[in-house]
Design a protein around this motif. Structure first.
Motif, PDB file in Angstrom:
ATOM      1  N   ALA A 153       0.551  -1.321  -0.070  1.00 56.59           N
ATOM      2  CA  ALA A 153       0.146   0.159   0.146  1.00 56.59           C
ATOM      3  C   ALA A 153       0.957   1.056  -0.032  1.00 56.59           C
ATOM      4  CB  ALA A 153      -0.872   0.100   1.081  1.00 56.59           C
ATOM      5  N   PRO A 154       1.499   1.609  -1.243  1.00 54.51           N
ATOM      6  CA  PRO A 154       2.530   2.644  -1.223  1.00 54.51           C
ATOM      7  C   PRO A 154       2.237   4.166  -0.604  1.00 54.51           C
ATOM      8  CG  PRO A 154       2.580   1.457  -3.407  1.00 54.51           C
ATOM      9  CD  PRO A 154       1.296   0.969  -2.422  1.00 54.51           C
ATOM     10  N   ALA A 155       1.088   4.310  -0.770  1.00 52.66           N
ATOM     11  CA  ALA A 155       0.580   5.714  -0.425  1.00 52.66           C
ATOM     12  C   ALA A 155       0.487   5.646   0.957  1.00 52.66           C
ATOM     13  CB  ALA A 155      -0.589   6.191  -1.192  1.00 52.66           C
ATOM     14  N   TYR A 156      -0.363   4.544   1.614  1.00 56.16           N
ATOM     15  CA  TYR A 156      -0.672   4.733   3.096  1.00 56.16           C
ATOM     16  C   TYR A 156       0.730   4.362   3.946  1.00 56.16           C
ATOM     17  CZ  TYR A 156      -2.462   3.016   7.691  1.00 56.16           C
ATOM     18  OH  TYR A 156      -2.666   3.066   8.807  1.00 56.16           O
ATOM     19  N   THR A 157       1.798   3.495   3.416  1.00 63.44           N
ATOM     20  CA  THR A 157       2.761   3.162   4.076  1.00 63.44           C
ATOM     21  C   THR A 157       3.739   4.228   4.270  1.00 63.44           C
ATOM     22  OG1 THR A 157       3.754   2.139   2.279  1.00 63.44           O
ATOM     23  CG2 THR A 157       2.529   0.728   3.875  1.00 63.44           C
ATOM     24  N   SER A 158       3.855   5.005   3.180  1.00 58.24           N
ATOM     25  CA  SER A 158       4.898   5.993   2.837  1.00 58.24           C
ATOM     26  C   SER A 158       4.358   7.118   3.824  1.00 58.24           C
ATOM     27  CB  SER A 158       5.283   6.468   1.606  1.00 58.24           C
ATOM     28  OG  SER A 158       3.916   6.738   0.919  1.00 58.24           O
ATOM     29  N   SER A 159       3.049   7.541   3.934  1.00 54.97           N
ATOM     30  CA  SER A 159       2.614   8.667   4.723  1.00 54.97           C
ATOM     31  C   SER A 159       2.706   8.024   6.245  1.00 54.97           C
ATOM     32  CB  SER A 159       1.019   8.719   4.414  1.00 54.97           C
ATOM     33  OG  SER A 159      -0.016   7.715   5.220  1.00 54.97           O
ATOM     34  N   LYS A 160       2.610   7.013   6.521  1.00 54.44           N
ATOM     35  CA  LYS A 160       2.841   6.453   8.095  1.00 54.44           C
ATOM     36  C   LYS A 160       4.356   6.642   8.426  1.00 54.44           C
ATOM     37  CE  LYS A 160      -1.487   6.259   9.428  1.00 54.44           C
ATOM     38  NZ  LYS A 160      -1.897   7.102  10.268  1.00 54.44           N
ATOM     39  N   ALA A 161       5.267   6.273   7.367  1.00 57.87           N
ATOM     40  CA  ALA A 161       6.741   6.514   7.360  1.00 57.87           C
ATOM     41  C   ALA A 161       7.011   8.156   7.769  1.00 57.87           C
ATOM     42  CB  ALA A 161       7.283   6.138   6.414  1.00 57.87           C
ATOM     43  N   ALA A 162       6.225   8.843   7.068  1.00 54.71           N
ATOM     44  CA  ALA A 162       6.691  10.265   7.159  1.00 54.71           C
ATOM     45  C   ALA A 162       5.865  10.878   8.641  1.00 54.71           C
ATOM     46  CB  ALA A 162       5.874  10.954   5.965  1.00 54.71           C
ATOM     47  N   LEU A 163       4.968  10.353   8.744  1.00 53.27           N
ATOM     48  CA  LEU A 163       4.392  10.653  10.149  1.00 53.27           C
ATOM     49  C   LEU A 163       5.382  10.363  11.362  1.00 53.27           C
ATOM     50  CD1 LEU A 163       2.255  11.778  12.203  1.00 53.27           C
ATOM     51  CD2 LEU A 163       1.162   9.369  12.016  1.00 53.27           C
ATOM     52  N   THR A 164       6.122   9.087  11.254  1.00 51.97           N
ATOM     53  CA  THR A 164       7.040   8.776  12.215  1.00 51.97           C
ATOM     54  C   THR A 164       8.140   9.813  12.277  1.00 51.97           C
ATOM     55  OG1 THR A 164       6.588   6.411  12.035  1.00 51.97           O
ATOM     56  CG2 THR A 164       8.790   6.994  12.779  1.00 51.97           C
ATOM     57  N   MET A 165       8.799  10.011  11.284  1.00 49.02           N
ATOM     58  CA  MET A 165       9.739  11.068  11.044  1.00 49.02           C
ATOM     59  C   MET A 165       9.146  12.507  11.649  1.00 49.02           C
ATOM     60  SD  MET A 165      12.823  11.906  10.663  1.00 49.02           S
ATOM     61  CE  MET A 165      13.619  10.487   9.953  1.00 49.02           C
ATOM     62  N   LEU A 166       8.044  12.728  11.149  1.00 47.70           N
ATOM     63  CA  LEU A 166       7.447  14.157  11.589  1.00 47.70           C
ATOM     64  C   LEU A 166       7.486  14.112  13.247  1.00 47.70           C
ATOM     65  CD1 LEU A 166       6.029  16.927  11.200  1.00 47.70           C
ATOM     66  CD2 LEU A 166       3.825  15.467  11.025  1.00 47.70           C
ATOM     67  N   THR A 167       7.052  12.964  13.764  1.00 44.55           N
ATOM     68  CA  THR A 167       6.798  12.957  15.373  1.00 44.55           C
ATOM     69  C   THR A 167       8.195  13.200  15.964  1.00 44.55           C
ATOM     70  OG1 THR A 167       5.098  11.556  14.954  1.00 44.55           O
ATOM     71  CG2 THR A 167       6.120  11.416  17.327  1.00 44.55           C
ATOM     72  N   THR A 168       9.197  12.292  15.342  1.00 41.63           N
ATOM     73  CA  THR A 168      10.613  12.674  16.107  1.00 41.63           C
ATOM     74  C   THR A 168      11.129  14.054  16.008  1.00 41.63           C
ATOM     75  OG1 THR A 168      11.859  11.989  14.089  1.00 41.63           O
ATOM     76  CG2 THR A 168      11.313  10.120  15.347  1.00 41.63           C
ATOM     77  N   GLN A 169      10.885  14.769  14.969  1.00 38.75           N
ATOM     78  CA  GLN A 169      11.161  16.056  14.775  1.00 38.75           C
ATOM     79  C   GLN A 169      10.407  17.041  15.745  1.00 38.75           C
ATOM     80  OE1 GLN A 169      13.764  17.469  12.450  1.00 38.75           O
ATOM     81  NE2 GLN A 169      14.140  15.207  12.795  1.00 38.75           N
ATOM     82  N   TYR A 170       9.155  16.785  15.785  1.00 39.05           N
ATOM     83  CA  TYR A 170       8.344  17.458  16.614  1.00 39.05           C
ATOM     84  C   TYR A 170       8.837  17.119  18.219  1.00 39.05           C
ATOM     85  CZ  TYR A 170       4.708  19.140  13.372  1.00 39.05           C
ATOM     86  OH  TYR A 170       3.926  19.829  12.463  1.00 39.05           O
ATOM     87  N   ALA A 171       9.168  16.073  18.647  1.00 39.61           N
ATOM     88  CA  ALA A 171       9.717  15.856  19.856  1.00 39.61           C
ATOM     89  C   ALA A 171      10.997  16.526  20.220  1.00 39.61           C
ATOM     90  CB  ALA A 171       9.998  14.379  20.031  1.00 39.61           C
ATOM     91  N   LYS A 172      11.808  16.704  19.084  1.00 38.55           N
ATOM     92  CA  LYS A 172      13.100  17.506  19.298  1.00 38.55           C
ATOM     93  C   LYS A 172      12.883  18.979  19.290  1.00 38.55           C
ATOM     94  CE  LYS A 172      15.902  14.316  16.908  1.00 38.55           C
ATOM     95  NZ  LYS A 172      16.835  14.130  15.660  1.00 38.55           N
ATOM     96  N   ALA A 173      11.599  19.612  18.647  1.00 37.21           N
ATOM     97  CA  ALA A 173      11.501  20.800  18.572  1.00 37.21           C
ATOM     98  C   ALA A 173      10.545  21.388  19.558  1.00 37.21           C
ATOM     99  CB  ALA A 173      10.719  21.127  17.198  1.00 37.21           C
ATOM    100  N   PHE A 174       9.780  20.656  19.948  1.00 34.55           N
ATOM    101  CA  PHE A 174       8.753  21.037  21.211  1.00 34.55           C
ATOM    102  C   PHE A 174       9.166  20.406  22.464  1.00 34.55           C
ATOM    103  CE2 PHE A 174       5.409  20.610  17.509  1.00 34.55           C
ATOM    104  CZ  PHE A 174       5.928  21.805  16.851  1.00 34.55           C
ATOM    105  N   THR A 175      10.255  20.955  23.095  1.00 42.55           N
ATOM    106  CA  THR A 175      10.678  20.374  24.205  1.00 42.55           C
ATOM    107  C   THR A 175       9.836  20.356  25.608  1.00 42.55           C
ATOM    108  OG1 THR A 175      11.888  22.343  24.850  1.00 42.55           O
ATOM    109  CG2 THR A 175      13.098  20.767  23.414  1.00 42.55           C
ATOM    110  N   ASP A 176       8.645  21.143  25.274  1.00 39.64           N
ATOM    111  CA  ASP A 176       7.944  21.348  26.517  1.00 39.64           C
ATOM    112  C   ASP A 176       6.693  20.531  26.313  1.00 39.64           C
ATOM    113  OD1 ASP A 176       7.282  22.847  24.073  1.00 39.64           O
ATOM    114  OD2 ASP A 176       5.949  24.381  25.030  1.00 39.64           O
ATOM    115  N   ILE A 177       6.628  19.835  25.293  1.00 38.21           N
ATOM    116  CA  ILE A 177       5.169  18.865  25.028  1.00 38.21           C
ATOM    117  C   ILE A 177       6.118  17.495  24.686  1.00 38.21           C
ATOM    118  CG2 ILE A 177       3.338  18.502  23.593  1.00 38.21           C
ATOM    119  CD1 ILE A 177       3.535  21.435  22.688  1.00 38.21           C
TER     120      ILE A 177
END
Length: 232
Positions: A153-177
């Motif tokens: 499921a190329p679209a779904y799987t790649s979107s969830k992979a992107a969400l994973t990376m987005l989460t790690t970036q937000y975790a680094k950026a939003f140190t108060d959350i």
């Protein structure tokens, strides 16, 4: 009292998450695109309906204004809204097919998270839970013992992979959350024609755990119903 906003919560994993958190004493704001379905779901659970379409900037802004006027704060934001997209041979998928999926599964999370940040930052313990998937894990989709490895499921799987990376970036950026990903696992929902072996209750274990764990826990984690796992 913990105030929790959940997107895409009129059915499936979102609805079950709302039900469980209401039972645990959260004030649940049930977000959904369809007013009729959303209000019906919220009334059944003892939640408050807030209309939101995560693909529409104006709709997300209106949802924030609604919560600003009523609750004034959000303690937990659960980015649950997601779609599988078109069921088609990979060779037949178009850029528009991918755009449709990413607009909900990734850009929808960006829109909602960015808009709700001011309300989250009024909380003494702000939390963001992104509902991801093992289907977005390079490790799991290459493990022949896992069901994720047999699905294409190329679209779904790649979107969830992107969400994973987005989460790690937000975790680094939003140190108060605290910002983490919950992997529901292969759960019977509309997104897979109810083919998953897990119940929606089992599928929401990780989401509920992250939403209720309290202060002192880590950010930037990938959690399934058995606990913290590798990002893969």
């Amino acid at each position: 009292m913990t105030i929790t906003f959940i997107t895409g919560a009129n059915k499936g994993l979102g609805y079950e998450t709302a039900r469980r958190l209401v039972e645990q004493g959260h004030t649940v704001l049930l977000g959904a695109r369809d007013p009729e379905l959303g209000r019906t779901a919220a009334d059944a659970l003892g939640a408050r309906f807030v209309q939101v379409d995560v693909t529409d900037d104006a709709s997300v802004a209106a949802a924030v204004e609604d919560v600003e006027q009523h609750e004034g704060v959000v303690d937990v934001l659960i980015n649950n809204a997601g779609i599988a997209g078109a069921y088609a041979d990979a060779a037949d998928l178009t850029a528009q097919d991918f755009h449709t999926v990413f607009d909900v599964n990734v850009l929808g999370v960006v829109r909602t998270t960015t808009a709700f940040l001011p309300l989250l930052r009024r909380s003494s313990d702000p939390v963001i839970v992104n509902v991801g998937s093992g289907m977005g894990s390079l490790e799991l989709t290459h493990d022949p013992s896992r069901p994720e490895s047999s699905m294409v499921a190329p679209a779904y799987t790649s979107s969830k992979a992107a969400l994973t990376m987005l989460t790690t970036q937000y975790a680094k950026a939003f140190t108060d959350i605290r910002v983490n990903v919950a992997d529901p696992g292969y759960t019977a929902t509309d997104i897979n024609a109810n083919s998953g072996p897990q119940t929606v209750t089992e599928g929401t274990d990780a989401v509920v755990a992250l939403a209720t764990e309290g202060p002192g826990h880590g950010s930037g984690r990938f959690v399934d119903r058995h606990g913290e796992t590798s990002w893969g």
